[in-house]
Design an enzyme around this catalytic site. Structure first.
Site: not given
Ligand code: IFM
Length: 443
Positions: A169, A352
């Site tokens: 990210e 994710e």
């Molecule tokens: O916890 C985070 C993760 O580290 C990166 N993506 C989003 C998740 C939730 O905010």
């Protein structure tokens, strides 16, 4: 406890990879055995973290890793996505820290014994503080330090890794960390945000070259987060504002990688805000990737604003998770099909997806039925995208366990395993049982 899945439960194909994900700073603790990083410092800033907490102990995973891996194995997952703490494996002089490297090697070896594929992310936001002290991602030297780290660690890991992601990210690192300052290192300014983004992308491209050389048998790529932008109305102004937001927040990160160019929007930014792009940078950034990791949680709705160009509009009637994000599964299908139409994509992994819920541990159980539904609906959204021709190879639940949720501290729980931070006891939530049942039924 055996969980009964709904009749329309998704399975996807037996080759589809199911996994769980975590990140180093959020779970590891053992901060004295590594270099301090930008999050250690940010946590000391009054008001930066909602509960004034830090990552010094977190889930104490460095000490409890062996049991945590047994837990992962008990879920029957095919893969585990973890990140490496840069400052645990590389000393300040650039040499390898053997204690840190051995920690990860033991962990990777145990995953191999379990036949669980290791999906390794090299950078999940924990930049060593000494690098930040020299300008961090605002300094063009940092991408080269990152590439050196990628080189050393990928050689040390040998063939233990199934998949490397360079960055997690970069939007969050650049925009939240260097443009609006609500994440570490807490810097604000459009020029800073755009500069950090460019250097992160450059770091990705440089590291890709190294990974393809050192680890040709793993799938190497990058993980991007997307928050799809929806227009509040059909008016030309709102639609244009929404496109602007999408180009600024989402396309800014994928287009240089896939097309070797920034969105046209770059040209309309004031000159003093544009990043310093050197000849050849975009060729480096657009190295072919073996996979694209897509992180998805929610969408945002926008309307035009005369001062700020675009502004968010709240959708009060929709369901939201405990962190205030709208639950919008169809946004995932629409995101995947739209990216597929815009770009010539490599295979995709949903690296994710998950939900923060106000979980309560009662009589040894956490009945998080809202999260069970969230996963169910988003997995369906993935299978709709596959039906529409998107090549999606896997899905990772965020997260394996409750952990340090950045500026929210420990107040927001995303795990399918509940963590009691006082005792470090782990308790599988109902969502964890449901995820296990889904995976096990498929096998
Ligand atoms: O916890 C985070 C993760 O580290 C990166 N993506 C989003 C998740 C939730 O905010």
């Amino acid at each position: 406890m055996k969980i009964q899945l709904p009749k329309d439960s998704v399975m996807l194909s037996p080759q589809f990879t199911y996994g769980v994900a975590t990140a180093s700073f959020q779970i590891e603790g053992s901060a004295t055995n590594r270099l301090p990083n930008i999050w250690d410092n940010f946590c000391k800033k009054p008001g930066a973290i909602a509960d004034q907490s830090d990552g010094l102990t977190a889930c104490d995973h460095v000490n409890l890793w062996d049991k945590d891996l047994d837990l992962i194995n008990s879920l029957n997952v095919d893969a585990y996505r973890l990140s490496i703490s840069w400052g645990r494996v590389i000393n300040q002089d650039g040499s390898l820290n053997s204690e840190g490297v051995n920690f990860y090697i033991k962990l990777l070896d145990k995953l191999k014994q379990f036949n669980i594929k290791a999906f390794v992310t090299l950078y999940h936001w924990d930049l060593p503080q000494h690098i930040e002290d020299n300008g961090g991602w605002l300094n063009r030297a940092t991408p080269y330090l990152f590439s050196d780290y990628a080189d050393k660690i990928s050689q040390a890991f040998g063939d233990r890794v199934a998949s490397y992601a360079t960055l997690n990210e970069p939007f969050c690192s650049a925009y939240l960390g260097y443009e609006v300052g609500i994440h570490a290192p807490g810097i604000s300014g459009a020029k800073q945000g755009r500069t950090a983004a460019h250097h992160l992308l450059l770091a990705h491209g440089l590291a890709m070259k190294v990974l393809q050389k050192n680890s040709p048998n793993s799938d190497n790529g990058i993980v991007l987060n997307f928050t799809p932008c929806y227009s509040h109305s059909g008016s030309a102004d709102d639609v244009a504002a929404t496109k602007h937001a999408d180009d600024y927040m989402n396309q800014w990160y994928i287009k240089p990688i896939m097309d070797g160019a920034y969105p046209e929007l770059l040209k309309s930014l004031p000159e003093d805000v544009r990043p310093d792009i050197h000849d050849g940078d975009l060729d480096i950034i657009s190295q072919p990737i073996d996979f694209l990791g897509v992180n998805y949680y929610t969408r945002l709705i926008y309307q035009a604003n005369a001062q700020t160009i675009f502004e968010e509009v709240a959708n009060d009637t929709a369901l939201h998770t405990d962190i205030g994000w709208e639950i919008y599964p169809q946004g995932l299908t629409e995101l995947l099909t739209s990216l597929n139409a815009l770009y010539k994509l490599p295979p995709i992994y949903i690296t994710e997806n998950g939900a923060a819920m106000a979980d309560k541990l009662i009589d040894g159980e956490v009945k998080d039925f809202g999260r069970v539904d969230y996963y169910q609906e988003h997995l369906k959204a993935v299978s709709f995208a596959i039906e529409q021709g998107v090549d999606i190879r896997g899905y990772f639940a965020w997260s394996l366990m409750d952990n340090f949720e950045w500026a929210e501290g420990y107040l927001k729980r995303f795990g399918i395993v509940y963590v009691d931070y006082e005792t470090q006891q782990r308790t599988l939530k109902t969502s964890g049982m449901a995820y296990k049942t889904l995976i096990s039924n498929r096998k």
